[in-house]
Design an enzyme around this catalytic site. Structure first.
Site, PDB file in Angstrom:
ATOM      1  N   TRP A 131       0.865  -1.189   0.000  1.00 30.09           N
ATOM      2  CA  TRP A 131       0.000   0.000   0.000  1.00 30.09           C
ATOM      3  C   TRP A 131       0.904   1.243   0.000  1.00 30.09           C
ATOM      4  O   TRP A 131       1.829   1.321   0.832  1.00 30.09           O
ATOM      5  CB  TRP A 131      -0.874  -0.044   1.261  1.00 30.09           C
ATOM      6  CG  TRP A 131      -1.866   1.064   1.383  1.00 30.09           C
ATOM      7  CD1 TRP A 131      -2.715   1.518   0.416  1.00 30.09           C
ATOM      8  CD2 TRP A 131      -2.133   1.852   2.549  1.00 30.09           C
ATOM      9  NE1 TRP A 131      -3.488   2.535   0.908  1.00 30.09           N
ATOM     10  CE2 TRP A 131      -3.152   2.759   2.212  1.00 30.09           C
ATOM     11  CE3 TRP A 131      -1.614   1.872   3.841  1.00 30.09           C
ATOM     12  CZ2 TRP A 131      -3.663   3.680   3.120  1.00 30.09           C
ATOM     13  CZ3 TRP A 131      -2.122   2.790   4.749  1.00 30.09           C
ATOM     14  CH2 TRP A 131      -3.135   3.681   4.394  1.00 30.09           C
ATOM     15  N   ASP A 157      -0.654  -5.597   9.499  1.00 29.49           N
ATOM     16  CA  ASP A 157      -1.699  -4.656   9.107  1.00 29.49           C
ATOM     17  C   ASP A 157      -2.924  -5.486   8.728  1.00 29.49           C
ATOM     18  O   ASP A 157      -2.925  -6.168   7.699  1.00 29.49           O
ATOM     19  CB  ASP A 157      -1.210  -3.815   7.918  1.00 29.49           C
ATOM     20  CG  ASP A 157      -2.209  -2.723   7.552  1.00 29.49           C
ATOM     21  OD1 ASP A 157      -3.318  -2.721   8.096  1.00 29.49           O
ATOM     22  OD2 ASP A 157      -1.867  -1.876   6.700  1.00 29.49           O
TER      23      ASP A 157
HETATM   24  C1  LMR Z   1      -6.880   1.877  -0.900  1.00 29.32           C
HETATM   25  O1  LMR Z   1      -5.785   1.301  -0.876  1.00 29.32           O
HETATM   26  O2  LMR Z   1      -7.476   2.152  -1.942  1.00 29.32           O
HETATM   27  C2  LMR Z   1      -7.541   2.245   0.400  1.00 29.32           C
HETATM   28  O3  LMR Z   1      -6.861   1.703   1.456  1.00 29.32           O
HETATM   29  C3  LMR Z   1      -7.800   3.697   0.520  1.00 29.32           C
HETATM   30  C4  LMR Z   1      -6.611   4.512   0.879  1.00 29.32           C
HETATM   31  O4  LMR Z   1      -6.692   5.252   1.863  1.00 29.32           O
HETATM   32  O5  LMR Z   1      -5.581   4.457   0.191  1.00 29.32           O
END
Ligand code: LMR
Length: 402
Positions: free
Chosen positions: A128, A209
């Protein structure tokens, strides 16, 4: 005031994508960008269990006076059962309510930076996009380890372990508890056991996470791997998010759990986490956590929530199966889990699909399966297939040359 010393910033790519999709006038545009669940009609509704809990709170809440830096203690206790199982309470362990999963990650990062400023945080490649900045802003160095195998579209597990064998004692490894963002992959229980053994061998601290519990294979199944790891190591952190599994996104509902191994360490770590939370946000916002607490504390609401979550998960997995059946290059999508998958296409194809078909996804080719439904899936596949043929051609040519 030397604001002139600040460097220009790129807007956050995912937030920019939301704005771009919103501004597109095409009626048949498809949003497979930001990670929010959508139903068959493309909506992200408030869950029925949440509405009912909100009605209860509206009728019965007598005060909005401060609770304290730890937030709602009962909320954190109920989530402890979801994360750790209903085993007997452990004295070296504590949980605090935080503003969303990001708040939990940041608070955990600040606590680690205070306890061991030289420890480094290993994150998967890819992960992420907000992970590394969250640790870096807390002052911790981040390192990446290989994670995704481009050929099999699965986990490059041995390469990951090899990289983590370079870790120093006291380093931290960030692990996605289930439904890896962006790849949709997840460890088997055997792999969780190997990760646990490695953590114990090297003195590596796992920071899990857990942002999608319930959206992979169910609350228990999605928690089984993390639970096994938590039982096997003395020290660990967990950042929990209720944003997705309770669809409470903008209410920002999360919790940080810290496992220290002994009561003394637990007490001192908790006191430090509270002091850090006080300086970060003083006290977390109450409403969403009160909603989750109300649901988990009431058998009827809890079973309504479970049913809704089951339906969300079934729909996601149905979309996975249907998309996977459209082309052999998409087959791995069927066994991945959660909201996301990485399409085997490049940034050029992503831009073309946006321009020609109004299909919105981040440049890495991550899709949110919940953006698909029976109505738009054929159009999505039409937009995607030409690019899959191209990348298959490129892959073949590369193999032939190599
Ligand atoms: C995503 O990865 O799309 C979600 O977790 C939203 C974000 O805050 O990035």
């Amino acid at each position: 005031i030397p604001f002139a010393a600040l460097r220009p910033q790129q807007p956050d790519a995912l937030l920019a994508l939301i704005a771009m999709h919103r501004a597109d006038p095409r009626a048949d545009k498809i949003d497979v960008g930001v990670g929010v669940y959508r139903d068959e009609a493309g909506q992200t509704p408030v869950m029925r269990a949440v509405k009912a809990a909100e009605a209860d709170l509206f009728a019965e809440q007598r005060s909005k006076s401060y609770l304290g830096a730890e937030g709602d203690i009962r909320f954190a206790g109920l989530l402890t059962d979801l994360v750790f199982g209903e085993a007997k309470p452990e004295s070296g362990r504590f949980g605090l309510q935080t503003p969303g999963g990001t708040g939990a990650l940041r608070l955990g990062a600040q606590l680690l930076a205070r306890a061991a400023p030289l420890s480094r945080v290993w994150v998967s490649q890819p992960t992420w996009p907000n992970h590394a900045p969250t640790f870096a802003e807390a002052g911790l160095a981040t390192l990446v380890h290989p994670y995704f195998d481009l050929e099999s579209r699965g986990i490059a597990f041995e390469a990951m372990l090899d990289a983590l064998r370079q870790s120093r004692s006291g380093d931290v490894v960030l692990l996605h508890g289930c439904c890896h963002n962006p790849t949709g992959t997840q460890f088997t229980l055997e792999q969780w056991a190997e990760v646990a053994a490695l953590c114990n061998d090297r003195g590596l601290i796992p920071f899990i996470d857990l942002a999608y519990q319930g959206l992979g294979d169910g609350i228990d199944a999605d928690g089984a791997g993390p639970r096994q790891l938590l039982n096997a190591v003395p020290t660990a952190l967990v950042a929990y998010s209720c944003d997705k599994n309770f669809a409470l996104y903008r209410d920002r509902v999360g919790a940080l759990f810290v496992q220290t191994g002994t009561k003394n360490l637990g007490d001192i770590a908790r006191a430090n986490a509270l002091a850090l939370a006080r300086s970060l946000w003083s006290m977390p916002p109450d409403h969403g956590a009160a909603v989750v607490r109300t649901i988990l504390d009431d058998n009827e609401l809890r079973s309504t929530w479970n049913e809704e979550l089951d339906r969300m998960r079934s729909r996601l997995n149905r979309m996975r199966a249907e998309l996977a059946a459209a082309h052999s290059a998409l087959a791995p999508i069927a066994s991945q889990r959660g909201l996301f998958s990485l399409l085997p296409i490049g940034a050029g194809a992503v831009a073309k699909m946006r321009d020609s078909h109004g299909i919105y996804m981040p440049t890495d080719g991550r899709i949110n399966l919940a953006g698909l439904n029976e109505n738009n899936l054929p159009r999505f596949v039409d937009g995607l297939l030409p690019h899959l043929e191209q990348s298959a051609g490129v892959a073949q040519a590369t193999v032939a040359v190599g």
